[in-house]
Design a protein around this motif. Sequence first.
Motif, PDB file in Angstrom:
ATOM      1  N   LEU A   9       0.857  -1.185   0.000  1.00 27.49           N
ATOM      2  CA  LEU A   9       0.000   0.000   0.000  1.00 27.49           C
ATOM      3  C   LEU A   9       0.890   1.231   0.000  1.00 27.49           C
ATOM      4  O   LEU A   9       1.748   1.377   0.884  1.00 27.49           O
ATOM      5  CB  LEU A   9      -0.903   0.023   1.231  1.00 27.49           C
ATOM      6  CG  LEU A   9      -1.693   1.318   1.480  1.00 27.49           C
ATOM      7  CD1 LEU A   9      -2.623   1.633   0.310  1.00 27.49           C
ATOM      8  CD2 LEU A   9      -2.480   1.230   2.790  1.00 27.49           C
ATOM      9  N   ILE A  10       0.692   2.107  -0.993  1.00 23.19           N
ATOM     10  CA  ILE A  10       1.478   3.332  -1.123  1.00 23.19           C
ATOM     11  C   ILE A  10       0.540   4.525  -0.990  1.00 23.19           C
ATOM     12  O   ILE A  10      -0.348   4.719  -1.824  1.00 23.19           O
ATOM     13  CB  ILE A  10       2.195   3.410  -2.485  1.00 23.19           C
ATOM     14  CG1 ILE A  10       3.059   2.180  -2.714  1.00 23.19           C
ATOM     15  CG2 ILE A  10       3.028   4.683  -2.579  1.00 23.19           C
ATOM     16  CD1 ILE A  10       3.629   2.091  -4.131  1.00 23.19           C
ATOM     17  N   LEU A  83      -1.385  -7.472   3.834  1.00 26.04           N
ATOM     18  CA  LEU A  83      -0.458  -6.356   3.661  1.00 26.04           C
ATOM     19  C   LEU A  83       0.937  -6.767   4.125  1.00 26.04           C
ATOM     20  O   LEU A  83       1.108  -7.277   5.230  1.00 26.04           O
ATOM     21  CB  LEU A  83      -0.932  -5.140   4.466  1.00 26.04           C
ATOM     22  CG  LEU A  83      -0.174  -3.835   4.252  1.00 26.04           C
ATOM     23  CD1 LEU A  83      -0.331  -3.336   2.810  1.00 26.04           C
ATOM     24  CD2 LEU A  83      -0.659  -2.757   5.216  1.00 26.04           C
ATOM     25  N   ASP A  84       1.914  -6.548   3.254  1.00 25.85           N
ATOM     26  CA  ASP A  84       3.310  -6.852   3.572  1.00 25.85           C
ATOM     27  C   ASP A  84       4.171  -5.597   3.667  1.00 25.85           C
ATOM     28  O   ASP A  84       5.139  -5.572   4.428  1.00 25.85           O
ATOM     29  CB  ASP A  84       3.910  -7.769   2.504  1.00 25.85           C
ATOM     30  CG  ASP A  84       3.130  -9.058   2.340  1.00 25.85           C
ATOM     31  OD1 ASP A  84       3.024  -9.812   3.321  1.00 25.85           O
ATOM     32  OD2 ASP A  84       2.617  -9.302   1.232  1.00 25.85           O
ATOM     33  N   ILE A  85       3.849  -4.573   2.865  1.00 19.16           N
ATOM     34  CA  ILE A  85       4.644  -3.342   2.848  1.00 19.16           C
ATOM     35  C   ILE A  85       3.711  -2.136   2.878  1.00 19.16           C
ATOM     36  O   ILE A  85       2.820  -2.018   2.024  1.00 19.16           O
ATOM     37  CB  ILE A  85       5.545  -3.257   1.601  1.00 19.16           C
ATOM     38  CG1 ILE A  85       6.478  -4.455   1.508  1.00 19.16           C
ATOM     39  CG2 ILE A  85       6.358  -1.967   1.617  1.00 19.16           C
ATOM     40  CD1 ILE A  85       7.299  -4.512   0.210  1.00 19.16           C
ATOM     41  N   LEU A  86       3.912  -1.271   3.850  1.00 18.17           N
ATOM     42  CA  LEU A  86       3.205   0.006   3.919  1.00 18.17           C
ATOM     43  C   LEU A  86       4.200   1.109   3.599  1.00 18.17           C
ATOM     44  O   LEU A  86       5.235   1.227   4.257  1.00 18.17           O
ATOM     45  CB  LEU A  86       2.626   0.236   5.313  1.00 18.17           C
ATOM     46  CG  LEU A  86       2.062   1.641   5.584  1.00 18.17           C
ATOM     47  CD1 LEU A  86       0.862   1.942   4.687  1.00 18.17           C
ATOM     48  CD2 LEU A  86       1.690   1.805   7.056  1.00 18.17           C
ATOM     49  N   VAL A  87       3.890   1.917   2.585  1.00 20.01           N
ATOM     50  CA  VAL A  87       4.739   3.049   2.217  1.00 20.01           C
ATOM     51  C   VAL A  87       4.019   4.342   2.581  1.00 20.01           C
ATOM     52  O   VAL A  87       3.021   4.708   1.948  1.00 20.01           O
ATOM     53  CB  VAL A  87       5.083   3.043   0.714  1.00 20.01           C
ATOM     54  CG1 VAL A  87       6.011   4.218   0.391  1.00 20.01           C
ATOM     55  CG2 VAL A  87       5.732   1.729   0.309  1.00 20.01           C
ATOM     56  N   ASN A  88       4.512   5.020   3.602  1.00 21.33           N
ATOM     57  CA  ASN A  88       3.968   6.311   4.014  1.00 21.33           C
ATOM     58  C   ASN A  88       4.644   7.397   3.180  1.00 21.33           C
ATOM     59  O   ASN A  88       5.693   7.930   3.550  1.00 21.33           O
ATOM     60  CB  ASN A  88       4.213   6.540   5.503  1.00 21.33           C
ATOM     61  CG  ASN A  88       3.356   5.663   6.376  1.00 21.33           C
ATOM     62  OD1 ASN A  88       2.139   5.604   6.207  1.00 21.33           O
ATOM     63  ND2 ASN A  88       3.969   4.966   7.321  1.00 21.33           N
ATOM     64  N   ASN A  89       4.032   7.696   2.039  1.00 18.71           N
ATOM     65  CA  ASN A  89       4.635   8.627   1.090  1.00 18.71           C
ATOM     66  C   ASN A  89       3.865   9.937   0.964  1.00 18.71           C
ATOM     67  O   ASN A  89       4.447  10.966   0.616  1.00 18.71           O
ATOM     68  CB  ASN A  89       4.727   7.954  -0.284  1.00 18.71           C
ATOM     69  CG  ASN A  89       5.120   8.924  -1.374  1.00 18.71           C
ATOM     70  OD1 ASN A  89       6.265   9.373  -1.455  1.00 18.71           O
ATOM     71  ND2 ASN A  89       4.164   9.283  -2.226  1.00 18.71           N
ATOM     72  N   ALA A  90       2.563   9.937   1.244  1.00 17.27           N
ATOM     73  CA  ALA A  90       1.757  11.155   1.082  1.00 17.27           C
ATOM     74  C   ALA A  90       2.344  12.284   1.932  1.00 17.27           C
ATOM     75  O   ALA A  90       2.720  12.072   3.088  1.00 17.27           O
ATOM     76  CB  ALA A  90       0.309  10.890   1.475  1.00 17.27           C
ATOM     77  N   GLY A  91       2.435  13.468   1.334  1.00 19.60           N
ATOM     78  CA  GLY A  91       3.005  14.589   2.078  1.00 19.60           C
ATOM     79  C   GLY A  91       2.553  15.917   1.511  1.00 19.60           C
ATOM     80  O   GLY A  91       1.963  15.988   0.434  1.00 19.60           O
ATOM     81  N   GLY A  92       2.813  16.960   2.260  1.00 16.75           N
ATOM     82  CA  GLY A  92       2.476  18.306   1.817  1.00 16.75           C
ATOM     83  C   GLY A  92       3.476  19.302   2.343  1.00 16.75           C
ATOM     84  O   GLY A  92       4.149  19.068   3.359  1.00 16.75           O
ATOM     85  N   VAL A  93       3.596  20.435   1.659  1.00 16.86           N
ATOM     86  CA  VAL A  93       4.578  21.443   2.045  1.00 16.86           C
ATOM     87  C   VAL A  93       4.020  22.843   1.809  1.00 16.86           C
ATOM     88  O   VAL A  93       3.237  23.054   0.879  1.00 16.86           O
ATOM     89  CB  VAL A  93       5.903  21.259   1.253  1.00 16.86           C
ATOM     90  CG1 VAL A  93       5.682  21.480  -0.234  1.00 16.86           C
ATOM     91  CG2 VAL A  93       6.999  22.169   1.779  1.00 16.86           C
ATOM     92  N   ASP A 133       6.770 -11.247   7.332  1.00 19.93           N
ATOM     93  CA  ASP A 133       7.938 -10.688   6.635  1.00 19.93           C
ATOM     94  C   ASP A 133       7.505  -9.361   6.025  1.00 19.93           C
ATOM     95  O   ASP A 133       7.233  -9.262   4.835  1.00 19.93           O
ATOM     96  CB  ASP A 133       8.435 -11.642   5.551  1.00 19.93           C
ATOM     97  CG  ASP A 133       9.684 -11.113   4.828  1.00 19.93           C
ATOM     98  OD1 ASP A 133      10.422 -10.300   5.429  1.00 19.93           O
ATOM     99  OD2 ASP A 133       9.907 -11.505   3.662  1.00 19.93           O
ATOM    100  N   ALA A 134       7.435  -8.344   6.868  1.00 21.69           N
ATOM    101  CA  ALA A 134       6.806  -7.083   6.482  1.00 21.69           C
ATOM    102  C   ALA A 134       7.769  -5.908   6.631  1.00 21.69           C
ATOM    103  O   ALA A 134       8.820  -6.008   7.271  1.00 21.69           O
ATOM    104  CB  ALA A 134       5.557  -6.845   7.326  1.00 21.69           C
TER     105      ALA A 134
END
Length: 268
Positions: A9-10, A83-93, A133-134
């Motif tokens: 999940l990205i 779910l094996d991989i969580l990608v916390n990518n959302a961002g703001g500036v 294996d996450a």
Amino acid sequence: MNISGKRVLITGGSSGIGLALARALLAKNAKVAITGRRPDALSKAIEDLNGAGSPVTGVCADVSTPARRASTLERAIEALGGLDILVNNAGGVRAGRLEATAEADLQAMIDVDLVAPILLTRSALPALRASGDAMIVNVASGIALVGAPFYATYAAAKAGLARFGEALRRELKGEGVHVLTAYPGGTDTPMMQSNRAGPELGFSREPASAVADAIVEGIEADSFEVIRGGEARAQMIALNRDDPAAVDERFLGLKPALEGAVKDHSAL
């Protein structure tokens, strides 16, 4: 970690680094779900990604809100089968002088860049533990390592995310969940379109695909961190650690031009 078959999940996956990372992970035979706040951009991203092969799940959601976080996780886990991989990518500036920045913009950066990843990770941990294996991938920023003027709150939020990841990695060690922190430098993404600072002001930019490929390599190697920017960035990090006053002086000379170049930098 062997990425093939992993369920990912990205957040913030409809453009920029998140979209490039989705492509790179799909090329490694991962199963991918992405989130995005803008329906049109999300639909286009899903169409583009699906054209490359494996079907991709899209969730239109603002992960800074409790209800949307819950629905995002529920839909992703249902579609992926876990779910094996969580990608916390959302961002703001929102760049600019602290006293000239609206309180709502300051709060939004903290909510999107720090609070949302912490709370989403907390909710995702049962599914990640069940994997055995996450991995959690937190996309911070080079500014988390070397604070830049006119980015004080953004730097605070991203540095907080980095230390959150470090502490959580130690908390979860031996429990089947690893944590990796990525520190992109200037990257050619929609988030950077309103930033007019160039290499002369320390904002060299690389393609999002290069950052994504480096993160994928980090995932495969079970790395602790991925730092972009090459030797120049490494030297600046070392100087900031050993002689921060020298970095202060360097920024002092750049301040007038830098302030003008980033005063309209906003992506919230």
